[in-house]
Design an enzyme around this catalytic site. Structure first.
Site, PDB file in Angstrom:
ATOM      1  N   THR A 139      39.459  35.251  38.448  1.00 21.00           N
ATOM      2  CA  THR A 139      39.616  33.872  38.401  1.00 21.00           C
ATOM      3  C   THR A 139      39.575  33.219  37.190  1.00 21.00           C
ATOM      4  O   THR A 139      40.390  32.182  36.801  1.00 21.00           O
ATOM      5  CB  THR A 139      38.738  33.311  39.593  1.00 21.00           C
ATOM      6  OG1 THR A 139      39.109  33.681  40.971  1.00 21.00           O
ATOM      7  CG2 THR A 139      39.252  31.536  39.432  1.00 21.00           C
ATOM      8  N   HIS A 199      44.681  35.809  41.574  1.00 20.45           N
ATOM      9  CA  HIS A 199      44.762  37.197  41.628  1.00 20.45           C
ATOM     10  C   HIS A 199      44.722  37.813  42.803  1.00 20.45           C
ATOM     11  O   HIS A 199      44.968  37.190  43.891  1.00 20.45           O
ATOM     12  CB  HIS A 199      43.468  37.723  40.755  1.00 20.45           C
ATOM     13  CG  HIS A 199      42.046  37.216  41.469  1.00 20.45           C
ATOM     14  ND1 HIS A 199      41.746  37.531  42.903  1.00 20.45           N
ATOM     15  CD2 HIS A 199      41.200  36.149  41.298  1.00 20.45           C
ATOM     16  CE1 HIS A 199      40.523  37.146  43.122  1.00 20.45           C
ATOM     17  NE2 HIS A 199      40.397  36.370  42.306  1.00 20.45           N
TER      18      HIS A 199
END
Length: 613
Positions: free
Chosen positions: A294, A469
């Site tokens: 992140t 992601h």
């Protein structure tokens, strides 16, 4: 004399036993825990022997001393076994290998935290259990310090080094650019072994940590020229959101395949499915994160630089100078903020946000967090968005507000009352639960939009929703493939790295933009829509709206995607047919891929942006 000779023989047997056991254990881990792509029996045999030299040398720490110490040898054996197990745990979720920066950033990111339990297997203790048996054997044999023949120790050391050098030579013959592509950790470990890789990693990080002290502005000019050549003319969309508030929403662990996905007729993302019809939707948008996950996504979007191959820039380089999105917006009169329902120190955000120029960071301490409204890594998304609205009302406009969602975070935990969809029934509970938390996340976005409209903040805003992601790593490809009804091979796996990108501007018609792009392109895309020009810039990405941009997405391990090709695991594939194709078709992009990653690393390691005038 016979007693001394017997003890010496026992010590040598013990040394070679440790080498044999650790080499065998390492090979079994390579084959059954790591998903290496092997081409032929040659690579298979090489995988069996590539760690022997490094193991012999490292265990020799206890052997090559003035007085050989079998206890020290066993201690090294245990450390190497533990390191191997650390790699197993890390690989099971991240499909990557532990690096020095990852070890140092555990204090900032909480390591694997609650997720660790999901990564454990019943046979795991056996990876280190043999050390106990060997300790018993050591005591039983009565092996103690022993002065061995200097000639014999020298011969053993030379033999170990020779094996290691021969292994390296063979690896370079098979992969001549191995050290130039050291960011491809799978190739490196497959070629030289895990232990050699870790020694190299320590040396590499020791070297790069002092780069900034010796860097100067002459290193920047070549990079500036390269980036300038990539620049494209503004598109017709320039300034269509001029003066609007910017709302960035990070969709935690959300992969694009979930859009339009249904279970028993129930949509997993009903709100996002509807929203993308009235928005600019990018179906070929990929995440490009590495070990920072992140925080890597945030870094790319704020800087248009690539993440580091090892560790997170947020943790490793928070004192650097960056040309960030918040700084560009601050100069245009924006109030820049970020919202996150977890601790300020998570991923070192408190320090890094100050470096990037954020005016305000609303973290866990700014929200009402209790056991009832939190789960897993923090505040649930629905109360998170609801509690954020009063803060938005207080902000001076125009403002930018980045929201980091949390509920859809591995291992995807959710109470029954928050489960809004039937779950698939795969063999992996993580995959099944993923559908529930994605559905909850979708409901939270719907709630946020409703709250924004009720507060009168909707019309004056532009909304950028992006996946940060992947959510399901390669570990879960088999179970996911069973659900999707197809085998997930290398091409399908790369396709799964697509994440949602939805840009919603109230009053603008929806449109599908098919350009191939990634997170490094978001900063210039956002600035173009807002009509903001940077006084100083160095962006590796280009606007996703430009028709002149090159369709090329580069991943941190050196893989890449173009309009028609996929290059992954050192193999070139035709995207449409998913079959292997002539490597030369991909080779024309190798230079650009190498340059982009190297130049971005030079900027970060050398802190080169401090020299921009």
């Amino acid at each position: 004399m016979d007693v001394e000779r017997r003890k010496e023989k026992d010590l040598w047997r013990f040394y070679f036993l440790l080498i044999a056991l650790l080499s065998l254990k390492t090979y079994l881990v390579y084959r059954f825990e790591f998903t290496f792509s092997l081409n032929g029996i040659g690579e298979e045999l090489f995988l069996m022997i590539n760690s022997i030299g490094s193991i012999a040398l490292l265990l020799g720490i206890g052997l090559f001393r003035k007085q050989s110490k079998p206890g020290l040898m066993l201690a090294v054996y245990f450390v190497l076994s533990a390191l191997l197990y650390c790699n197993i745990l890390y690989y099971r979720f991240y499909i990557d290998f532990v690096t020095v920066p990852v070890l140092f950033q555990f204090g900032n990111v909480g390591g694997l935290g609650q997720s660790t339990v999901e990564l454990l297997n019943l046979y795991d203790p056996f990876i280190v259990f043999d050390s106990i048996v060997l300790f018993w054997l050591l005591k039983r044999k009565g092996l103690h310090k022993l002065a061995l023949s200097r000639k014999l120790k020298k011969r053993t050391a030379i033999s170990s080094v020779a094996v290691l050098l021969c292994t390296a030579a063979l690896a370079l013959i098979m992969h001549p650019l191995l050290f130039e592509k050291s960011y491809d950790r799978e190739l490196f470990v497959k070629s030289l072994g895990a232990y050699t890789y870790h020694v190299y990693d320590i040396g590499f990080n020791s070297f790069t940590s002092i780069n900034s002290a010796f860097a100067d502005d002459t290193e920047l000019s070549e990079i500036e020229n390269y980036v300038k050549d990539k620049e494209v003319e503004p598109s017709s969309y320039e300034g269509i959101a001029n003066g609007k508030n910017l709302i960035l929403i990070s969709l935690e662990s959300t992969q694009a395949f979930m859009l339009n996905e249904s279970v028993d007729g129930e949509e997993a993302t009903p709100f996002l499915n509807k929203l993308k019809e009235d928005s600019f939707f990018f179906p070929n948008f990929y995440h490009q994160t590495a070990q920072g996950k992140t925080s890597d996504a945030e870094f790319m979007i704020d800087s248009s630089l690539y993440p580091l191959s090892g560790g997170s820039v947020f943790v490793r380089k928070p004192q650097n100078e960056f040309l960030s999105l918040p700084e560009a917006l601050n100069k245009e009169g924006y109030t820049t903020t970020s919202f996150h329902g977890n601790d300020r120190e998570f991923w070192n955000r408190s320090e890094m946000y100050e470096t990037l120029g954020y005016d305000r960071f609303y973290s866990k301490k700014d929200f009402d967090v209790s056991d009832e409204n939190s789960i897993n890594y923090g505040l649930k998304d629905i109360p998170f968005f609801k509690q954020s609205i009063p803060y938005l009302k207080e902000l001076e406009q125009p403002y930018s507000a980045k929201f980091l969602t949390l509920t859809n975070h591995f291992p995807y935990l959710l109470e029954e009352e928050d489960t809004m969809i039937s779950l698939p029934e795969t063999e992996e509970e993580v995959v099944n639960r993923y559908f529930a938390t994605v559905r909850y996340e979708d409901e939270s976005i719907k709630t946020f939009f409703e709250e924004m409209k009720a507060a009168g903040l909707y019309e004056d805003s532009i909304f950028v929703l992006y996946g940060d992601h992947y959510g399901l790593s390669e570990t879960y490809d088999k179970a996911l493939g069973e659900y999707l009804g197809k085998e997930i091979g290398p091409v399908e796996h790369v396709d799964l790295q697509k994440v949602p990108l939805i840009i919603h501007i109230p009053g603008e018609d929806g449109e599908v933009i098919n350009t191939v792009g990634g997170q490094v392109d978001l900063k210039p895309t956002i600035l173009e829509l807002l009509g903001v020009e940077e006084s100083k810039s160095l962006n590796f990405g280009t606007s996703l709206f430009s028709e002149k941009r090159k369709d090329l997405v580069i991943f941190r391990d050196g893989s890449f995607v173009t309009k028609n090709l996929i290059y992954t695991k050192n193999t070139c594939y035709n995207k449409e047919s998913t079959s292997k194709t002539n490597r030369n078709k991909c080779a024309r992009y190798f230079g650009d891929v190498q340059d982009e990653l190297d130049y971005s690393d030079q900027v970060i390691y050398g802190d080169l942006l401090r020299f921009i005038q």
